[in-house]
Scaffold this motif. Structure first.
Motif, PDB file in Angstrom:
ATOM      1  N   ARG A  92     -25.621  44.942 -82.236  1.00  0.00           N
ATOM      2  CA  ARG A  92     -25.870  43.894 -83.183  1.00  0.00           C
ATOM      3  C   ARG A  92     -24.810  43.579 -84.464  1.00  0.00           C
ATOM      4  NH1 ARG A  92     -30.486  40.986 -85.007  1.00  0.00           N
ATOM      5  NH2 ARG A  92     -29.612  39.201 -84.307  1.00  0.00           N
ATOM      6  N   HIS A 110     -36.085  46.241 -89.655  1.00  0.00           N
ATOM      7  CA  HIS A 110     -36.470  46.087 -88.305  1.00  0.00           C
ATOM      8  C   HIS A 110     -37.120  47.023 -87.455  1.00  0.00           C
ATOM      9  CE1 HIS A 110     -33.239  42.951 -88.718  1.00  0.00           C
ATOM     10  NE2 HIS A 110     -34.040  42.124 -88.150  1.00  0.00           N
ATOM     11  N   ARG A 268     -30.560  31.410 -76.107  1.00  0.00           N
ATOM     12  CA  ARG A 268     -31.126  31.920 -77.149  1.00  0.00           C
ATOM     13  C   ARG A 268     -32.714  31.810 -77.351  1.00  0.00           C
ATOM     14  NH1 ARG A 268     -29.686  31.219 -83.836  1.00  0.00           N
ATOM     15  NH2 ARG A 268     -31.080  32.936 -84.402  1.00  0.00           N
ATOM     16  N   ARG A 270     -36.059  32.070 -79.731  1.00  0.00           N
ATOM     17  CA  ARG A 270     -36.501  32.415 -81.070  1.00  0.00           C
ATOM     18  C   ARG A 270     -38.005  32.718 -80.921  1.00  0.00           C
ATOM     19  NH1 ARG A 270     -33.946  29.795 -86.087  1.00  0.00           N
ATOM     20  NH2 ARG A 270     -33.998  31.916 -86.842  1.00  0.00           N
ATOM     21  N   ARG A 272     -41.541  33.135 -82.591  1.00  0.00           N
ATOM     22  CA  ARG A 272     -42.621  33.376 -83.910  1.00  0.00           C
ATOM     23  C   ARG A 272     -43.963  33.463 -83.448  1.00  0.00           C
ATOM     24  NH1 ARG A 272     -37.861  34.098 -85.001  1.00  0.00           N
ATOM     25  NH2 ARG A 272     -36.504  33.171 -86.573  1.00  0.00           N
ATOM     26  N   GLY A 288     -35.424  41.690 -79.639  1.00  0.00           N
ATOM     27  CA  GLY A 288     -36.175  42.638 -80.416  1.00  0.00           C
ATOM     28  C   GLY A 288     -36.474  42.032 -81.861  1.00  0.00           C
ATOM     29  N   HIS A 290     -39.063  41.808 -85.569  1.00  0.00           N
ATOM     30  CA  HIS A 290     -40.037  42.112 -86.156  1.00  0.00           C
ATOM     31  C   HIS A 290     -41.401  41.691 -85.369  1.00  0.00           C
ATOM     32  CE1 HIS A 290     -37.409  42.432 -89.625  1.00  0.00           C
ATOM     33  NE2 HIS A 290     -36.892  41.129 -89.412  1.00  0.00           N
TER      34      HIS A 290
END
Ligand code: AMP
Length: 326
Positions: A92, A110, A268, A270, A272, A288, A290
Motif C-alpha cells: 500500500r 493500523h 472499492r 469502504r 465503516r 484491512g 481499523h
C-alpha cells in the motif's frame, strides 16, 4: 517496549544524513498530515540534513496544507533512512522505492497483519498516526522543533482520522497531543473550512444519493456508485468515495458500506461501523484497516453482494449478543 523503539527511531533520525518520508496510496488527511508534519518538524530541527517527502499520489482536499517540496533522486535511496507512516502493508505504500533504502522504519496505527521495516512502531489503538507523531515530538521536544505549518498538518490529520475527536481511540493522549499543537496558534477557522466545506454541486449530489441508501435485512446500510454515475455527475473518485459518510448516523445501521466502481473493473469498498468490528471482514476481501474503519476491493457485483451478505450476517450475530446498541 514502545519507548525503546521510539528511542531507536530518534537515534536513527539523528544519525541519518538523508531522510525520506512516505505514506499510503490514495492518501487521506492522516496520511498527508503525519508525513507532512514529520517532514516539517525534521526540516526545522535539522537544517543540515536532506529531508524529503516521496509519494506517487496526493489528495486534492488536503492540498491547502501546502507544498511537499522536491522529490529525492533514485540514487539517494541506498544511503537513506526511509520512514513510512500510516501504512499497514508494503504493497500500500505510495512509493515502490522504499525497499532499496538503507534503513526502513514503519510508524503506524493500523492492525499489524503485515509487519515490515528494520524498526517498527505500531500502536493500533491510537486514533491517528498524527497523534503518534505528536507524542513522538513531545517525547523529544528538547531535541526537535515544531512549526506552525507542521502543527497545522498534524492537527488536520488528527481531526479527520478521529472524526473530529469522536471515534474509538480518542482518549486523553489524543487531547494532550491536540493541546500541544494548539500552542502553535493554528488558524482553526481556516482549517475546518478547508476540510469540511463542500461545493454546492456536491451538496446537491449528496441529497440525491441519500435517497438511494439501501438497507440489508439486519440493517447494514449501503450505497453503490457506478462509473456511469460518477461520469454523469462529473465526480472524481475521491469525491464519489465520500458518500460513505452519508450513512454514518442511521439508528440501527451499525455497519455501513460504500461500493465505488473504479476506472478498471475493480470496486472499492469502504467499510465503516460503530461497536461491531469490520476489519476481519475487510481482510477476507483483499483489504484491512481499523476495527471500525476499513477498506477492501472486490472484482464483480457478485463478490460485492457476497461481502454485503457477510456484513449482514456479522451484524445479525452482533445484534443477538448486544441488542442494546443503537
Ligand atoms: P478507506 O475506506 O479507504 O478510507 O479505508 C479505511 C481505513 O482502512 C484507512 O485507514 C485505510 O488506510 C485502511 N485500508 C483501506 N484499504 C485497505 C487495504 N486494502 N488494506 C489495508 N488497509 C486498508
Amino acid at each position: 517496549m514502545n519507548e525503546q523503539i521510539q528511542d531507536q527511531i530518534m537515534a536513527a533520525i539523528e544519525a541519518a544524513k538523508t531522510i525520506i518520508i512516505s505514506r499510503h496510496k490514495r492518501p487521506d488527511g492522516d496520511a498527508v498530515g503525519s508525513t507532512l508534519g514529520l517532514f516539517r518538524i525534521l526540516k526545522a530541527s535539522f537544517p543540515e540534513k536532506r529531508v524529503f517527502l516521496d509519494n506517487e499520489d496526493y489528495a486534492e482536499y488536503t492540498a491547502f496544507l501546502g507544498d511537499e517540496g522536491p522529490h529525492p533522486a533514485l540514487e539517494d535511496y541506498p544511503d537513506a533512512l526511509v520512514i513510512v507512516i500510516d501504512t499497514g502493508t508494503l504493497e500500500r505504500i505510495s512509493n515502490p522505492r522504499v525497499t532499496i533504502a538503507k534503513t526502513l522504519i514503519k510508524i503506524d496505527h493500523h492492525i499489524d497483519n503485515h509487519p515490515f521495516g528494520d524498526l517498527s512502531w505500531v500502536e493500533e489503538e491510537r486514533s491517528s498516526a498524527c497523534e503518534m507523531i505528536v507524542s513522538f515530538f513531545m517525547r523529544y521536544e528538547d531535541r526537535l522543533k515544531m512549526t506552525k505549518e507542521a502543527a497545522e498538518a498534524l492537527y488536520a490529520g488528527m481531526v479527520t482520522d478521529s472524526g473530529r475527536f469522536r471515534y474509538r481511540g480518542t482518549n486523553s493522549d489524543t487531547m494532550t497531543a491536540a493541546a500541544r499543537l494548539l500552542k502553535e496558534d493554528i488558524d482553526m477557522e481556516r482549517l475546518y473550512a478547508n476540510l469540511y466545506m463542500d461545493d454546492f454541486r456536491i451538496v446537491l449530489f449528496n441529497a440525491r444519493l441519500t435517497e438511494k441508501i439501501q438497507r440489508s435485512d439486519h440493517g447494514v446500510a449501503w450505497l453503490w456508485v457506478s462509473k456511469e454515475l460518477r461520469e454523469t455527475e462529473g465526480l472524481s473518485l475521491e469525491e464519489a468515495s465520500n458518500v460513505v459518510s452519508l450513512m454514518d448516523s442511521i439508528r440501527g445501521s451499525l455497519i455501513w458500506l460504500a461500493f465505488i466502481e473504479n476506472d478498471d473493473d475493480s470496486i472499492r469498498v469502504r467499510l465503516r461501523s460503530r461497536f461491531v468490528e469490520v476489519e476481519a471482514l475487510a481482510g477476507r476481501y483483499h483489504g484491512g484497516g481499523h476495527a471500525c474503519a476499513s477498506g477492501a476491493t472486490v472484482y464483480s457485483r457478485k463478490e460485492a453482494m457476497a461481502l454485503l451478505n457477510d456484513a449482514d450476517q456479522l451484524l445479525a450475530d452482533f445484534r443477538k449478543e448486544h441488542p442494546e446498541y443503537l
